[in-house]
Design a protein around this motif. Sequence first.
Motif, mmCIF file in Angstrom:
data_model
loop_
_atom_site.group_PDB
_atom_site.id
_atom_site.type_symbol
_atom_site.label_atom_id
_atom_site.label_comp_id
_atom_site.label_asym_id
_atom_site.label_seq_id
_atom_site.Cartn_x
_atom_site.Cartn_y
_atom_site.Cartn_z
ATOM 1 N N TRP A 54 -83.590 -38.718 14.334
ATOM 2 C CA TRP A 54 -83.641 -37.250 14.425
ATOM 3 C C TRP A 54 -85.018 -36.723 14.069
ATOM 4 C CZ3 TRP A 54 -79.821 -40.099 12.123
ATOM 5 C CH2 TRP A 54 -78.580 -40.074 12.763
ATOM 6 N N ASP A 55 -85.331 -35.567 14.636
ATOM 7 C CA ASP A 55 -86.614 -34.919 14.389
ATOM 8 C C ASP A 55 -86.360 -33.545 13.784
ATOM 9 O OD1 ASP A 55 -89.234 -34.111 14.389
ATOM 10 O OD2 ASP A 55 -89.281 -33.631 16.517
ATOM 11 N N PHE A 56 -86.459 -33.455 12.479
ATOM 12 C CA PHE A 56 -86.293 -32.177 11.785
ATOM 13 C C PHE A 56 -87.669 -31.583 11.604
ATOM 14 C CE2 PHE A 56 -82.655 -34.663 10.541
ATOM 15 C CZ PHE A 56 -81.625 -33.762 10.665
ATOM 16 N N ASN A 57 -87.842 -30.368 12.071
ATOM 17 C CA ASN A 57 -89.132 -29.697 11.946
ATOM 18 C C ASN A 57 -88.866 -28.268 11.501
ATOM 19 O OD1 ASN A 57 -91.791 -29.084 11.999
ATOM 20 N ND2 ASN A 57 -91.984 -29.064 14.225
ATOM 21 N N TYR A 58 -88.400 -28.127 10.274
ATOM 22 C CA TYR A 58 -88.052 -26.806 9.748
ATOM 23 C C TYR A 58 -89.228 -26.278 8.930
ATOM 24 C CZ TYR A 58 -83.211 -28.144 10.783
ATOM 25 O OH TYR A 58 -82.067 -28.546 11.389
ATOM 26 N N GLN A 59 -89.746 -25.127 9.339
ATOM 27 C CA GLN A 59 -90.854 -24.523 8.611
ATOM 28 C C GLN A 59 -90.422 -24.064 7.217
ATOM 29 O OE1 GLN A 59 -93.875 -24.541 9.814
ATOM 30 N NE2 GLN A 59 -93.264 -25.350 11.798
ATOM 31 N N ASP A 60 -89.172 -23.610 7.106
ATOM 32 C CA ASP A 60 -88.733 -23.050 5.828
ATOM 33 C C ASP A 60 -88.119 -24.089 4.886
ATOM 34 O OD1 ASP A 60 -86.627 -23.384 7.514
ATOM 35 O OD2 ASP A 60 -85.857 -21.349 7.351
ATOM 36 N N SER A 61 -87.884 -25.297 5.336
ATOM 37 C CA SER A 61 -87.426 -26.383 4.457
ATOM 38 C C SER A 61 -88.014 -27.686 4.998
ATOM 39 C CB SER A 61 -85.907 -26.431 4.386
ATOM 40 O OG SER A 61 -85.341 -26.433 5.668
ATOM 41 N N PRO A 62 -89.322 -27.864 4.761
ATOM 42 C CA PRO A 62 -90.077 -28.895 5.467
ATOM 43 C C PRO A 62 -89.710 -30.340 5.146
ATOM 44 C CG PRO A 62 -91.429 -27.873 3.798
ATOM 45 C CD PRO A 62 -90.146 -27.099 3.848
ATOM 46 N N ARG A 63 -89.098 -30.612 4.049
ATOM 47 C CA ARG A 63 -88.846 -32.005 3.690
ATOM 48 C C ARG A 63 -87.501 -32.524 4.183
ATOM 49 N NH1 ARG A 63 -88.245 -33.247 -1.214
ATOM 50 N NH2 ARG A 63 -87.612 -31.217 -1.918
ATOM 51 N N THR A 64 -86.813 -31.802 5.011
ATOM 52 C CA THR A 64 -85.502 -32.224 5.481
ATOM 53 C C THR A 64 -85.633 -33.417 6.423
ATOM 54 O OG1 THR A 64 -84.583 -30.015 5.238
ATOM 55 C CG2 THR A 64 -83.445 -31.503 6.749
ATOM 56 N N ARG A 65 -84.910 -34.495 6.106
ATOM 57 C CA ARG A 65 -84.868 -35.643 6.996
ATOM 58 C C ARG A 65 -83.675 -36.537 6.684
ATOM 59 N NH1 ARG A 65 -88.380 -40.286 6.197
ATOM 60 N NH2 ARG A 65 -88.540 -40.713 3.994
ATOM 61 N N ILE A 66 -83.239 -37.267 7.691
ATOM 62 C CA ILE A 66 -82.150 -38.229 7.569
ATOM 63 C C ILE A 66 -82.692 -39.548 8.085
ATOM 64 C CG2 ILE A 66 -79.838 -38.878 8.343
ATOM 65 C CD1 ILE A 66 -79.251 -35.890 8.696
#
Length: 192
Positions: A54-66
């Motif tokens: 998965w590619d998480f690219n959230y500006q408001d919660s940048p460290r999100t990853r699985i």
Amino acid sequence: MSYYYESEYAVYRHLLNRTQVSPNDVFHLSRTKLLKDDSSPTHLTEGQMEFTFWDFNYQDSPRTRIFYRVKVRSDGSYSLSLNCIFGLIADSTKANPATGLATQINKQLLYPWHRAHPESGGIYLSYQPAEHIDNAVDLLHAITQLLDESIPLIDAAIAQMRQSFPSKPAPRLPQAPLPDTKSIPRPCMTAY
């Protein structure tokens, strides 16, 4: 003996074969920690690798990853884990997609999660289906079992989260042309 290079190569080939069978299962594999033997600069005794779909690219919660983690030990044994990091936003008045995703992951994947709250904030979940795996064959079997079990549930959790946050995609990694698996060289010991 160095088990890390052979293990990395085996995991890479295993994931590549999975991608050939299921083109949506595009992955990114990276090394995270390596421990070298002092007697040889190219001889690794231990290490760990991580891979994700998965590619998480959230500006408001940048460290999100699985991601999934494989630890290679110097005795040739392994451990495997599924890890979820959900970064939190500084403005607690705003709705947070990472918190929504963490909630959905907990609902979809009924694992005995190890939970932590890192000093930097956020939520860290880790599930380790196998603390000790004796050999590479068992490792690849454990990876297949964990991926087959968790990927559809994670995709479902992401779909549920997107109902509340439609502007926050968490897409799978984009499909790319696959290399010919017969031409993939074994890792070069001196190249690392």
